[in-house]
Design a protein around this motif. Structure first.
Motif, PDB file in Angstrom:
ATOM      1  N   PRO A 191      13.634 -32.010 -13.686  1.00 55.38           N
ATOM      2  CA  PRO A 191      13.380 -30.565 -13.675  1.00 55.38           C
ATOM      3  C   PRO A 191      13.928 -29.847 -14.895  1.00 55.38           C
ATOM      4  N   VAL A 192      15.109 -30.231 -15.365  1.00 57.19           N
ATOM      5  CA  VAL A 192      15.691 -29.545 -16.511  1.00 57.19           C
ATOM      6  C   VAL A 192      14.858 -29.780 -17.770  1.00 57.19           C
ATOM      7  N   GLU A 193      14.203 -30.957 -17.885  1.00 58.94           N
ATOM      8  CA  GLU A 193      13.341 -31.222 -19.033  1.00 58.94           C
ATOM      9  C   GLU A 193      12.128 -30.295 -19.018  1.00 58.94           C
ATOM     10  N   LEU A 194      11.550 -30.148 -17.829  1.00 57.55           N
ATOM     11  CA  LEU A 194      10.400 -29.252 -17.716  1.00 57.55           C
ATOM     12  C   LEU A 194      10.786 -27.816 -18.041  1.00 57.55           C
ATOM     13  N   PHE A 195      11.989 -27.396 -17.582  1.00 63.80           N
ATOM     14  CA  PHE A 195      12.458 -26.050 -17.877  1.00 63.80           C
ATOM     15  C   PHE A 195      12.606 -25.856 -19.382  1.00 63.80           C
ATOM     16  N   CYS A 196      13.241 -26.810 -20.052  1.00 63.86           N
ATOM     17  CA  CYS A 196      13.461 -26.680 -21.504  1.00 63.86           C
ATOM     18  C   CYS A 196      12.144 -26.609 -22.264  1.00 63.86           C
ATOM     19  N   GLU A 197      11.162 -27.438 -21.857  1.00 59.19           N
ATOM     20  CA  GLU A 197       9.873 -27.424 -22.552  1.00 59.19           C
ATOM     21  C   GLU A 197       9.137 -26.106 -22.320  1.00 59.19           C
ATOM     22  N   ALA A 198       9.169 -25.629 -21.068  1.00 61.35           N
ATOM     23  CA  ALA A 198       8.505 -24.365 -20.773  1.00 61.35           C
ATOM     24  C   ALA A 198       9.176 -23.208 -21.510  1.00 61.35           C
ATOM     25  N   PHE A 199      10.490 -23.204 -21.577  1.00 58.93           N
ATOM     26  CA  PHE A 199      11.221 -22.146 -22.277  1.00 58.93           C
ATOM     27  C   PHE A 199      10.851 -22.154 -23.759  1.00 58.93           C
TER      28      PHE A 199
ATOM     29  N   PRO B 192       1.287 -33.424 -32.908  1.00 61.45           N
ATOM     30  CA  PRO B 192       0.630 -33.130 -31.636  1.00 61.45           C
ATOM     31  C   PRO B 192       1.590 -33.304 -30.476  1.00 61.45           C
ATOM     32  N   ALA B 193       1.286 -32.658 -29.399  1.00 63.55           N
ATOM     33  CA  ALA B 193       2.147 -32.752 -28.234  1.00 63.55           C
ATOM     34  C   ALA B 193       2.154 -34.179 -27.699  1.00 63.55           C
ATOM     35  N   PRO B 194       3.299 -34.637 -27.193  1.00 65.46           N
ATOM     36  CA  PRO B 194       3.367 -35.996 -26.668  1.00 65.46           C
ATOM     37  C   PRO B 194       2.464 -36.144 -25.445  1.00 65.46           C
ATOM     38  N   ALA B 195       2.062 -37.388 -25.189  1.00 72.84           N
ATOM     39  CA  ALA B 195       1.200 -37.644 -24.048  1.00 72.84           C
ATOM     40  C   ALA B 195       1.904 -37.222 -22.757  1.00 72.84           C
ATOM     41  N   ALA B 196       1.133 -36.675 -21.861  1.00 72.35           N
ATOM     42  CA  ALA B 196       1.713 -36.183 -20.615  1.00 72.35           C
ATOM     43  C   ALA B 196       2.163 -37.340 -19.732  1.00 72.35           C
ATOM     44  N   LEU B 197       3.308 -37.142 -19.088  1.00 76.05           N
ATOM     45  CA  LEU B 197       3.823 -38.111 -18.139  1.00 76.05           C
ATOM     46  C   LEU B 197       3.565 -37.602 -16.734  1.00 76.05           C
ATOM     47  N   ARG B 198       3.676 -38.537 -15.772  1.00 81.77           N
ATOM     48  CA  ARG B 198       3.557 -38.095 -14.401  1.00 81.77           C
ATOM     49  C   ARG B 198       4.749 -37.225 -14.030  1.00 81.77           C
ATOM     50  N   LEU B 199       4.526 -36.268 -13.113  1.00 84.75           N
ATOM     51  CA  LEU B 199       5.590 -35.355 -12.733  1.00 84.75           C
ATOM     52  C   LEU B 199       6.795 -36.097 -12.185  1.00 84.75           C
ATOM     53  N   SER B 200       6.545 -37.204 -11.487  1.00 84.34           N
ATOM     54  CA  SER B 200       7.644 -37.960 -10.893  1.00 84.34           C
ATOM     55  C   SER B 200       8.543 -38.611 -11.945  1.00 84.34           C
ATOM     56  N   GLU B 201       8.055 -38.696 -13.186  1.00 86.73           N
ATOM     57  CA  GLU B 201       8.833 -39.310 -14.260  1.00 86.73           C
ATOM     58  C   GLU B 201       9.644 -38.283 -15.044  1.00 86.73           C
ATOM     59  N   ARG B 202       9.567 -37.020 -14.679  1.00 91.02           N
ATOM     60  CA  ARG B 202      10.244 -35.984 -15.423  1.00 91.02           C
ATOM     61  C   ARG B 202      11.391 -35.405 -14.614  1.00 91.02           C
TER      62      ARG B 202
ATOM     63  N   HIS C 281       9.111 -19.055 -25.575  1.00 88.64           N
ATOM     64  CA  HIS C 281       9.959 -18.239 -26.448  1.00 88.64           C
ATOM     65  C   HIS C 281      10.074 -18.768 -27.877  1.00 88.64           C
ATOM     66  N   ARG C 282       9.479 -19.919 -28.153  1.00 90.37           N
ATOM     67  CA  ARG C 282       9.554 -20.514 -29.507  1.00 90.37           C
ATOM     68  C   ARG C 282      11.005 -20.715 -29.936  1.00 90.37           C
ATOM     69  N   ALA C 283      11.837 -21.052 -28.982  1.00 86.64           N
ATOM     70  CA  ALA C 283      13.255 -21.306 -29.253  1.00 86.64           C
ATOM     71  C   ALA C 283      13.804 -22.141 -28.117  1.00 86.64           C
ATOM     72  N   GLU C 284      14.859 -22.912 -28.411  1.00 84.60           N
ATOM     73  CA  GLU C 284      15.481 -23.737 -27.381  1.00 84.60           C
ATOM     74  C   GLU C 284      16.368 -22.882 -26.487  1.00 84.60           C
ATOM     75  N   PRO C 285      16.474 -23.224 -25.192  1.00 89.98           N
ATOM     76  CA  PRO C 285      17.364 -22.463 -24.313  1.00 89.98           C
ATOM     77  C   PRO C 285      18.822 -22.636 -24.713  1.00 89.98           C
ATOM     78  N   THR C 286      19.589 -21.587 -24.540  1.00 92.86           N
ATOM     79  CA  THR C 286      21.015 -21.651 -24.855  1.00 92.86           C
ATOM     80  C   THR C 286      21.774 -22.256 -23.683  1.00 92.86           C
ATOM     81  N   ALA C 287      23.065 -22.467 -23.895  1.00 92.03           N
ATOM     82  CA  ALA C 287      23.906 -23.005 -22.826  1.00 92.03           C
ATOM     83  C   ALA C 287      23.917 -22.072 -21.618  1.00 92.03           C
ATOM     84  N   GLU C 288      23.870 -20.762 -21.884  1.00 94.90           N
ATOM     85  CA  GLU C 288      23.864 -19.800 -20.784  1.00 94.90           C
ATOM     86  C   GLU C 288      22.578 -19.913 -19.962  1.00 94.90           C
ATOM     87  N   HIS C 289      21.439 -20.103 -20.649  1.00 90.36           N
ATOM     88  CA  HIS C 289      20.181 -20.295 -19.937  1.00 90.36           C
ATOM     89  C   HIS C 289      20.237 -21.539 -19.061  1.00 90.36           C
TER      90      HIS C 289
END
Length: 407
Positions: A376-384, A364-374, A388-396
């Motif tokens: 931006p790059v972590e949020l980008f990677c999770e959203a990507f 299951p997905a991990p428990a949500a944290l407050r936005l202030s604890e995250r 896309h069902r794949a991890e972002p590349t170095a270029e992304h």
């Protein structure tokens, strides 16, 4: 004997992803007029959603009047009844009433009352047979808007809106029976009757409240026929004499498999017979592939396999609903598919991406944290990864950090 043609949900002026449908409407309405003439119907009932918009274009309005002219030329004595649906501008359905009266057309856009009571002169339309005698009456009921509904006192179970609609129909039918007694009565409605199958994404749930459908027993068993509009799938509800005629042709991807047509209704004394008459589909609507999704690299060959004539006129090119199966990133997919589609005489109506279902054993997905604890790059990677069902590349990641620096 009385013969009726029941149709609804024309949606004149509709578009599909920006593609106009006027040429299709002209073709299919000519076919409808031909059916009406061939069957020598005594009345044509259009049970709402004549237009697709509350502010229909001049072209959509002209198409309605052209069709009325063709119907009148083909059937000089037939009664024509237009009812407003939830998409229709009620005032524009009623505004030409003085002219409509001259050519035996009734347009009813809203519930009419006189001194607080139902105005039967507006809602009760005599239906004459081939010999000119009145064989039945039509209770012309448009889409019930909030201002049309009676206010009910006291509390009761269920949706108050549904109860108000039921009370309104009870009042309308009682007013009709007071005028015509036990004579055959045809009733119209533009609403969702419980048990009707909806088209996903195509029809609005038009009665507010926790419940949006009225029970079929709102129409008493002594009603000869109920001509319904709103649901686009041709179907009977509860009994064969309560029927949605359906739309004229597919207005969305979910309607491709419907047998679009009109209902021909024959009323002979106490007996009612209903026949669904299919309409020719004016333009092909294709689902590629028929089920599931296909790989993006197979799209061009799938379009080529259609073997379409490159000289196909623009308004005759088939509509294509394409589904792509993807597991990884889909960056640039829209532009790629658009470029391929431009090579072929098709109109790309929708592009859907189908992804594999998550396994039930996945954590299951991990428990949500407050936005202030995250970060931006972590949020980008999770959203990507979610998209896309794949991890972002170095270029992304480089592009992300570059964009973040510009903020």
């Amino acid at each position: 004997m009385l013969t009726l043609l029941h149709t609804a949900d024309w949606h004149l002026g509709a578009q599909l992803q920006g593609w106009p449908r006027e040429a299709e409407h002209r073709k299919v309405l000519r076919a409808l007029v031909a059916i009406a003439a061939e069957r020598r119907v005594d009345a044509v009932i259009v049970a709402g959603d004549i237009f697709d918009s509350l502010n229909p274009s001049a072209e959509a309005q002209k198409l309605l009047y052209d069709t009325l002219k063709e119907l009148r030329a083909a059937l000089p004595a037939a009664t024509i009844v237009l009812l407003a649906g939830n998409h229709d501008p009620a005032g524009r359905i009623e505004a030409p009433r003085a002219l409509f009266d001259l050519v035996n057309v009734a347009g009813v856009g809203a519930i009419a009352r006189k001194d607080g009571e139902i105005d039967a002169d507006v809602h009760l339309v005599p239906l004459r047979g081939a010999g000119g005698a009145i064989e039945a009456h039509l209770l012309a009921v448009p889409y019930p808007r909030a201002a049309d509904l009676p206010v009910l006192e006291g509390e009761s179970e269920g949706s108050p809106v549904v109860r108000s609609v039921c009370a309104l129909y009870g009042e309308l039918i009682a007013a009709a029976r007071a005028r015509i007694g036990a004579s055959p009565l045809v009733v119209t409605g533009h609403l969702h009757v419980a048990g009707g199958l909806e088209s996903e994404g195509a029809e609005r749930r038009i009665l507010v409240g926790g419940e949006h459908a009225v029970p079929p027993d709102v129409f008493p068993p002594d009603v000869a026929y109920v001509a319904l509009g709103h649901l686009h799938r041709p179907q009977a509800i509860g009994r064969e004499s309560i029927r949605y005629s359906g739309s004229l042709f597919p207005l969305s991807k979910t309607e491709i498999d419907y047998r679009h047509g009109v209902s021909i209704v024959t009323i002979r004394e106490a007996a009612t017979m209903v026949e669904h008459v299919p309409l020719p589909r004016p333009t092909a609507c294709l689902r590629i592939p028929p089920r599931g999704g296909m790989r993006r690299q197979d799209v061009e060959s799938a379009f080529a396999a259609l073997a379409l004539d490159p000289a196909t006129p623009a308004d005759e090119k088939p509509f294509v609903h394409l589904t792509i199966a993807a597991e990884g990133p889909i960056v640039g997919l829209d532009a790629e598919i658009d470029a391929i589609a431009e090579k072929f005489p098709i109109r790309l109506a929708s592009l859907t991406v189908e992804r594999p279902q998550r396994a039930e054993t996945e954590a299951p997905a991990p428990a949500a944290l407050r936005l202030s604890e995250r970060q931006p790059v972590e949020l980008f990677c999770e959203a990507f990864a979610l998209t896309h069902r794949a991890e972002p590349t170095a270029e992304h990641l480089t592009l992300f950090h570059s964009a973040a620096m510009e903020e």
